[in-house]
Scaffold this motif. Structure first.
Motif, PDB file in Angstrom:
ATOM      1  N   ILE A   1       0.196   5.794 -10.316  1.00 47.89           N
ATOM      2  CA  ILE A   1      -0.071   4.700  -9.387  1.00 47.89           C
ATOM      3  C   ILE A   1      -0.874   3.631 -10.099  1.00 47.89           C
ATOM      4  N   SER A   2      -0.400   2.388  -9.977  1.00 47.90           N
ATOM      5  CA  SER A   2      -1.046   1.301 -10.709  1.00 47.90           C
ATOM      6  C   SER A   2      -2.229   0.702  -9.963  1.00 47.90           C
ATOM      7  N   GLU A   3      -2.258   0.803  -8.594  1.00 41.68           N
ATOM      8  CA  GLU A   3      -3.332   0.173  -7.829  1.00 41.68           C
ATOM      9  C   GLU A   3      -3.516   0.899  -6.505  1.00 41.68           C
TER      10      GLU A   3
ATOM     11  N   LYS B   1      -7.586  -2.119   2.364  1.00 42.67           N
ATOM     12  CA  LYS B   1      -7.142  -3.423   2.846  1.00 42.67           C
ATOM     13  C   LYS B   1      -8.087  -4.024   3.878  1.00 42.67           C
TER      14      LYS B   1
ATOM     15  N   HIS C   1      -3.900   1.053   0.880  1.00 42.70           N
ATOM     16  CA  HIS C   1      -2.548   0.878   0.364  1.00 42.70           C
ATOM     17  C   HIS C   1      -2.552   1.181  -1.135  1.00 42.70           C
TER      18      HIS C   1
ATOM     19  N   THR D   1       0.102   1.023  -4.736  1.00 45.85           N
ATOM     20  CA  THR D   1       1.331   0.463  -5.315  1.00 45.85           C
ATOM     21  C   THR D   1       1.568   1.083  -6.677  1.00 45.85           C
ATOM     22  N   GLU D   2       2.890   1.149  -7.060  1.00 47.16           N
ATOM     23  CA  GLU D   2       3.281   1.612  -8.387  1.00 47.16           C
ATOM     24  C   GLU D   2       4.010   0.492  -9.106  1.00 47.16           C
ATOM     25  N   THR D   3       4.396   0.794 -10.345  1.00 46.84           N
ATOM     26  CA  THR D   3       5.140  -0.204 -11.125  1.00 46.84           C
ATOM     27  C   THR D   3       6.442  -0.559 -10.421  1.00 46.84           C
TER      28      THR D   3
ATOM     29  N   ASN E   1       8.678   0.417  -6.623  1.00 46.83           N
ATOM     30  CA  ASN E   1       8.438   0.908  -5.268  1.00 46.83           C
ATOM     31  C   ASN E   1       8.788   2.380  -5.164  1.00 46.83           C
TER      32      ASN E   1
ATOM     33  N   THR F   1      -1.599   5.593   6.208  1.00 48.64           N
ATOM     34  CA  THR F   1      -2.333   4.593   5.425  1.00 48.64           C
ATOM     35  C   THR F   1      -3.582   4.099   6.156  1.00 48.64           C
TER      36      THR F   1
ATOM     37  N   ASN G   1       1.623  10.146  -6.535  1.00 51.62           N
ATOM     38  CA  ASN G   1       3.014   9.698  -6.487  1.00 51.62           C
ATOM     39  C   ASN G   1       3.956  10.903  -6.437  1.00 51.62           C
TER      40      ASN G   1
END
Length: 643
Positions: A162-164, A168, A253, A255-257, A259, A283, A303
């Motif tokens: 997971i990149s981030e 929120k 939330h 996010t990955e490189t 979806n 979430t 992931n």
């Protein structure tokens, strides 16, 4: 050594995990894997080094203690890269590096419903965990929704982490909040916060706030405090919330490189719960009815390949309710001390009461003795008061006796003259001297008028004596103050003169005709005048005697007692003044106290001025003041209200 032709029966006694074996597979190094109902059993590669008969066991067993998800293993599949895929009754477990993963059980990856994958279990049977030529695993599951599952492990193993992962939004009591509006930086109108404010209002509320809505929003959350907003997320830092906002919700939330719909989340709130929650795709996380204290929200995501993201944390503080605040506890402590003090006082009072009751009989006996002594004292006091009244009456009687002597002398003298005239009249009448008889009759008439006048004067004096000597009725009547004061002045003078023939004093009398009559108890006011005037004559007489005995060369001393009356607004003022020795300064605060006197022993009761003070102040709502100069004289100022 085991020969090839031998048949050997292996059981739990030889180290096998369980006699029930569902599946067998072999890796590239020749290790043989057995799926049992009590974990994974691995047969050593070189069994020739041991002897079965010598009970050197060739099996190594792995269970949940070593990192497996479940001990009930149904299938095993070894890939060309020695990745071991283990089917269990709760999904599958993957050893990416073979048996080496058991030394670090964190490397063992589990794919099941708990970790977010639709794999309920792997059923028992041949080829229920089947590997095709591409390395894809086909799984026969026990799920009603997905009985057959294609598990592309090579693809999953290549998925990037997971990149981030970020939070929120934060809600309090389920309500949306514009943190930029609450931020103190808005007061400075900095562009970065002003722009973020617009963006936040549009994203969170769908519209821009009006000024009234903004004020309402600030008032609703005015108790919420924080130091600043994060420039990355625009969320509050060092958040402090009142106890009334002790329900908090986080939206997050990851996010990955590329979806990936299979990202799952896990979180916990330190200070609220000890354990992580179950992995889910939700979430948001809500926590309600939080107690006061410091909290840390921890969040992580995983992931599809089972790779966990680094944890992110968010710290905040919930303030205690007012009844658990520091000030409340201080008040509680003070109240506790008050209760202890009251209890102590109560206990002390109870003990004192008990002790008092023990002494009650003795005190009652003493009280009876005191009461007897008090009655005797009251009797003595009444006798002294009576003596004072009798002394005043004696002064009055002496004065009246002197006053009545003059008219009685006139009556006696004119009576004798008339007797002589009557004898002469009889002789002249016999002689026939009519003119002489008429002249003598005229003289008789004149003498008779004088006898009548002086008789009435004696009668008035006697009536005055009876009036002053009788007990006071206590009824206020209109009284001529000037006449009363003048009469008391003269009666007192003649009373002292009757006692001491050498007594002499000048009397200065100035009476204001505007004084008129006022409502007073004349007997009581007369007694006051007599007391003070008698003291004044006594003072000037004593001073005159002292100067005569010492042969003083000072200027000639003339004893003088003065009486002045005047009308001042709603009061009548009577001033009684003498030029005697005055009152010592040390005695000024005692002169109106009962039984205090400056006269020698036996010459005064000490009740005259005390009674006078009570008559004027308590009986007539007036005032009596004293001015004195030692060696020069004393002045009493009496003020009576005109009613």
């Amino acid at each position: 050594m085991i020969r090839e032709s031998q048949i050997i029966n292996f059981s739990k006694d030889h180290g096998l995990g369980d006699e029930t074996v569902f599946d067998i597979d072999e890796d590239s190094q020749g290790n043989i894997y057995f799926a049992t109902t009590n974990g994974l059993s691995v047969f050593n590669v070189d069994i020739t080094k041991g002897s079965i008969h010598n009970k050197v066991l060739p099996f190594t067993n792995y269970t949940t203690k070593n990192g497996l998800a479940n001990n009930y293993i149904t299938n095993i599949s070894c890939t060309a890269s020695d990745t071991i895929i283990i089917g269990t009754s709760t999904g599958i477990s993957v050893l990416s590096h073979g048996l080496n993963d058991f030394s670090k059980n964190k490397n063992i990856k589990h794919y099941n419903l708990t970790t977010g994958f639709p794999i309920k279990n792997v059923v028992i049977g041949q080829n229920t965990l089947f590997k095709d030529k591409k390395g894809v695993i086909w799984i026969c599951t026990g799920s009603e929704k997905s009985g057959l599952l294609r598990f592309n492990y090579p693809f999953l193993s290549n998925i990037s982490p997971i990149s981030e992962l970020h939070i929120k939004q934060i809600f309090l009591n389920g309500e949306k909040i514009s943190w930029t509006n609450l931020n103190s930086f808005n007061k400075n109108k900095e562009n970065i916060y002003f722009t973020s404010q617009i963006i936040e209002e549009l994203n969170v509320f769908g519209n821009l706030f009006s000024e009234e809505e903004k004020r309402s929003h600030l008032n609703k959350f005015k108790g919420v405090k924080f130091t600043a907003l994060s420039k990355e997320t625009y969320l509050p830092e060092n958040l402090i919330i009142p106890f009334s906002f002790n329900n908090i919700t986080f939206e997050f939330h990851a996010t990955e490189t590329f979806n990936n719909p299979h990202i799952v989340y896990q979180y916990k709130l330190e200070g609220y719960a000890k354990d992580w929650n179950q992995v889910s795709k939700t979430t948001s996380a809500s926590f309600g009815n939080m107690n006061e204290g410091n909290y840390i929200f921890k969040l992580r995501a995983k992931n599809e390949s089972g790779i966990w993201s680094p944890e992110i944390t968010y710290s905040f503080k919930v303030l205690p309710p007012w009844f658990r605040s520091l000030w409340a506890y201080i008040i509680y402590v003070l109240l506790s001390f008050c209760c202890i003090y009251i209890a102590h006082r109560y206990q002390k009072r109870r003990l004192v009461t008990i002790e008092t009751q023990k002494r009650l009989k003795k005190e009652l006996e003493q009280a009876k003795e005191i009461e007897t002594a008090y009655e005797k004292l009251k009797t003595a006091q009444v006798q002294l008061v009576h003596a004072e009244k009798m002394a005043s009456l004696g002064e009055l009687t002496a004065g009246i006796a002197h006053e009545i002597q003059n008219p009685l002398n006139f009556v006696n003298n004119f009576s004798e003259v008339n007797c002589e005239l009557l004898e002469e009249l009889r002789e002249e009448f016999k002689s026939g001297n009519t003119d002489v008889v008429l002249d003598m009759i005229t003289d008789l008439e004149v003498n008779q008028e004088k006898i009548k006048f002086h008789g009435k004067r004696a009668d008035a004096i006697v009536k005055g004596m009876l009036y002053h000597s009788r007990s006071s009725s206590g009824v206020k009547e209109p009284t001529d103050i000037n006449a009363l004061a003048d009469e008391c002045m003269r009666l007192s003078f003649h009373g002292l003169r009757a006692k001491d023939k050498q007594f002499s004093s000048k009397m200065e009398i100035s009476l204001d005709e505007n004084v008129g009559k006022i409502n007073v108890v004349s007997q009581d006011i007369g007694r006051v005048f007599l007391n003070i005037i008698t003291n004044a004559f006594y003072a000037v007489n004593e001073k005159a005697k002292r100067k005569q005995n010492t042969n003083s060369t000072d200027s000639v001393y003339e004893p003088t007692v003065s009486l002045y009356t005047s009308r001042k607004n709603n009061h009548v003022e009577i001033i009684l003044k003498d030029n005697g020795e005055g009152i010592p300064e040390s005695a000024m605060d005692k002169i109106f106290k009962p039984f205090f006197t400056t006269k020698p022993t036996g010459q005064g009761t000490g009740l005259g001025l005390s009674l006078s003070h009570d008559i004027i102040v308590k009986g007539h709502d007036g005032t009596i003041n004293v001015k004195t100069t030692e060696g020069e004289g004393t002045e009493f100022i009496i003020s009576l209200p005109v009613i």
